[in-house]
Design an enzyme around this catalytic site. Structure first.
Site, mmCIF file in Angstrom:
data_model
loop_
_atom_site.group_PDB
_atom_site.id
_atom_site.type_symbol
_atom_site.label_atom_id
_atom_site.label_comp_id
_atom_site.label_asym_id
_atom_site.label_seq_id
_atom_site.Cartn_x
_atom_site.Cartn_y
_atom_site.Cartn_z
ATOM 1 N N SER A 126 -24.257 -19.813 71.959
ATOM 2 C CA SER A 126 -23.397 -19.861 73.140
ATOM 3 C C SER A 126 -24.147 -20.485 74.324
ATOM 4 O O SER A 126 -24.574 -21.627 74.248
ATOM 5 C CB SER A 126 -22.873 -18.455 73.451
ATOM 6 N N ASP A 176 -13.195 -21.167 67.472
ATOM 7 C CA ASP A 176 -13.881 -20.775 68.707
ATOM 8 C C ASP A 176 -12.946 -20.942 69.896
ATOM 9 O O ASP A 176 -12.510 -22.046 70.218
ATOM 10 C CB ASP A 176 -15.132 -21.631 68.895
ATOM 11 N N HIS A 194 -16.388 -17.914 67.763
ATOM 12 C CA HIS A 194 -17.527 -18.078 68.660
ATOM 13 C C HIS A 194 -18.685 -17.152 68.306
ATOM 14 O O HIS A 194 -19.853 -17.498 68.525
ATOM 15 C CB HIS A 194 -17.085 -17.823 70.108
#
Length: 299
Positions: free
Chosen positions: A168, A214, A246
């Site tokens: 991330s 995601d 994600h």
């Protein structure tokens, strides 16, 4: 000229030595000889197979050591995973950052999994769980500097063979670290997030891993633009995970592991035995939505 028995023996010895030297030279120069395929000094571990790169543990037993945030500067401490044995000499090293509001525990599974394949791996905490990609990039580099200069395992590491990974915002930080330090040998952002979408300045072989489901850092606005902006001349790859989201990189994942291992081995260790898993390009499957890249690799 009359040769005595002693001088004849000496002459035969010289001729034998010359013949051996010539044979060694030919073995070096002639294609297809064993000498042409001289061992890469950075290769570590046995020849890989699909089973070996998909396994939950590789050939090396792994030890770990905890690093307190109070003992370091520039990042938040973490855990170092490393091959227990020193019989194979030094190893390449990788620092890994968690994502926004996350802790080291969210990416800890990668530590022993990668280390057991022949790397020193540093999964880190950041100074703040809210740190942005630029800061996380700096912290990844600070962690590598600590690892190679001050850590208790620094003698096990080849400081010229380093890489970065992150999830991330840590993935965005991975790109930032590679931009700041082009000497890095490999970069792997995992469902990366960054407001900067273009990375034409990168010189580090980069594998961008995104997820088809995601909704936090969608591939259309993050991973795909990251990959597409990388220089055409760069060794690069884009792996889009199928039926993933994600947070898929926060749990043990065979597809992420096998291609990360192959990328790190290929570019940190220059181990062309792993090229077979990257080229020809993997095809879509139950776990791969899409894979792009440039083959064959040049580095």
């Amino acid at each position: 000229m009359h040769l005595t028995p002693t001088s004849r023996t000496h002459r035969r010895s010289l001729l034998g030595a010359a013949a051996a030297a010539a044979a060694a030279l030919c073995a070096t120069l002639l294609p297809g000889t064993q000498a042409q395929a001289a061992d890469n000094p950075y290769e570590r571990g046995p020849a890989p197979t699909v089973a070996s790169i998909e396994a939950s543990r590789g050939p090396y037993s792994v030890s770990d050591t905890s690093v307190s945030s109070l003992a370091v500067t520039g990042f938040g401490g973490g855990t170092i995973y490393y091959p227990t044995s020193t019989a194979d000499g030094t190893f390449g090293a990788v620092a890994i950052s968690p994502g926004f509001t996350a802790y080291e525990s969210s990416i800890a599974w990668l530590g022993p999994r990668l280390a057991s394949q022949g790397f020193v791996v540093f999964t880190i905490d950041t100074n703040s769980i809210y740190d942005q990609p630029g800061s996380r990039g700096d912290q990844l580099l600070a962690a590598l500097d600590y690892l190679t200069q001050r850590s208790s395992v620094r003698g096990r590491i080849d400081s010229t063979r380093l890489g970065v990974m992150g999830h991330s915002m840590g993935g965005g930080g991975t790109l930032e670290a590679a931009k700041e330090r082009p000497s890095l040998q490999a970069a792997i952002p995992l469902t990366g997030w960054n407001t900067d979408k273009t990375w034409p300045e990168l010189r580090t072989p980069t594998m961008v891993i995104g997820a088809d489901g995601d909704t936090v850092a969608s591939v259309s606005s993050h991973s795909e633009p990251f990959y597409q902006s990388l220089p055409a001349s760069l060794d690069k790859a884009y792996l889009e995970l199928n039926n993933a989201n994600h947070f898929t990189p926060n749990s043990s994942n065979t597809t992420i592991a096998k291609y990360s291992i192959s990328w790190l081995k290929r570019f940190i260790d220059n181990d062309t035995r792993y090229e077979q898993f990257l080229c020809p390009l993997p095809r879509p499957s139950l776990t791969i939505e899409e894979y792009r890249g440039n083959c064959p690799h040049t580095s």
